[in-house]
Design an enzyme around this catalytic site. Structure first.
Site, short mmCIF file in Angstrom:
data_model
loop_
_atom_site.label_atom_id
_atom_site.label_comp_id
_atom_site.label_asym_id
_atom_site.label_seq_id
_atom_site.Cartn_x
_atom_site.Cartn_y
_atom_site.Cartn_z
N TYR A 147 -2.80 -0.57 10.40
CA TYR A 147 -2.81 -1.06 9.02
C TYR A 147 -1.47 -0.78 8.34
CZ TYR A 147 -4.23 -1.43 4.10
OH TYR A 147 -4.32 -1.77 2.77
N SER A 195 0.86 -1.18 0.00
CA SER A 195 0.00 0.00 0.00
C SER A 195 0.89 1.22 0.00
CB SER A 195 -0.88 0.01 1.26
OG SER A 195 -1.55 1.25 1.43
#
Length: 258
Positions: A144, A131
């Site tokens: 996350y 990500s």
């Protein structure tokens, strides 16, 4: 054409990439977490006129992983993910552990099952879907981001370990795309956050969620990058403008004061 197993193919980017790779002629093993997703994936593939093998694969389930390991795999795409929003100092620890179980440990288990046959053949590829926050951490999605930072470390180490034996390793770093994944990650905070006891005020995620992009852009890039031959970049960022943003963030971290 390659035998490609992709996790997290039950929805979003994973589903789009699985269908796109199958449409391009690859043999795709499209892994979804739960049976309803498997059935819907099969139905969508039939509607789209493409052939793929849809299987159930919860990456935290040893039986599911063992069943997946029976498939011949040239390219392993570690795409499944779980996002949890919340301040690092108060997000419940069970949410933290679950995030690492899915995003990191489950995929590492799967890699340990599926990479040995690649090493025996002296050929193969592992693609970790990281990500933008694997490089650029943001407040209130630190857990996350921590799982994606762990992915970055594992992928880079695997590159040095496996590529001398013929198995390539790459990462994909998406920015925010409108698949519902980020929206769900923000919604999860409402399950435990209580204004009367919270240590920090709940952030406004409106700007973040309001600037998500059309996922087809990234799906097309995944269909191109996943099966690409030797010589393509280790890190694929999308949208392309993200690359310089990530580099700039790294310099900010180095220059920050405390």
């Amino acid at each position: 054409m390659a035998d490609i197993l992709i996790t997290g193919a039950g929805s979003g980017l994973g589903r789009g990439a699985a269908l796109g790779l199958a449409r391009a002629g690859h043999h795709v093993i499209a892994a979804a977490q739960i049976w309803p997703q498997v059935r819907e994936l099969r139905a969508e593939a039939e509607r789209a006129g493409v052939a793929l093998d849809a299987i159930k694969l919860d990456v935290t389930d040893p039986a599911d992983r063992a069943a997946a390991a029976r498939h011949r795999v040239d390219i392993l795409v570690l795409n499944a993910g779980l996002q949890e929003a919340g301040a690092v100092v108060e997000i419940p620890m069970e949410r933290v552990r679950r995030s690492f179980d899915v995003n990191v440990f489950g995929h590492l288990h799967l890699a340990q099952d599926l990479v040995p046959p690649m090493l025996a053949r002296g050929a193969g590829k592992v693609v970790w879907v990281s990500s933008a926050v694997g490089v650029r951490t943001r407040p209130f999605i630190g857990v996350y981001a921590a799982t994606k930072h762990a992915i970055e470390a594992l992928a880079w180490a695997m590159k040095g370990e496996l590529e001398p034996r013929g198995v390539r390793v790459a990462v994909i770093n998406p920015g925010p795309y409108r698949t519902g994944y980020n929206d769900t990650g923000v919604e999860t905070m409402s399950q435990w956050w209580d204004e009367s006891t919270a240590l920090l005020p709940r952030p406004d995620f409106g700007d973040y969620l309001g600037h998500q992009r059309d996922p087809q852009e990234l799906i097309d890039e995944m269909v191109r990058a996943v099966p690409a031959d030797d010589g393509h970049p280790y890190r694929t960022t999308c949208p392309p403008s993200l690359r310089e943003q990530l580099r700039e963030f790294e310099s900010q971290v180095w220059d920050a004061t405390s």
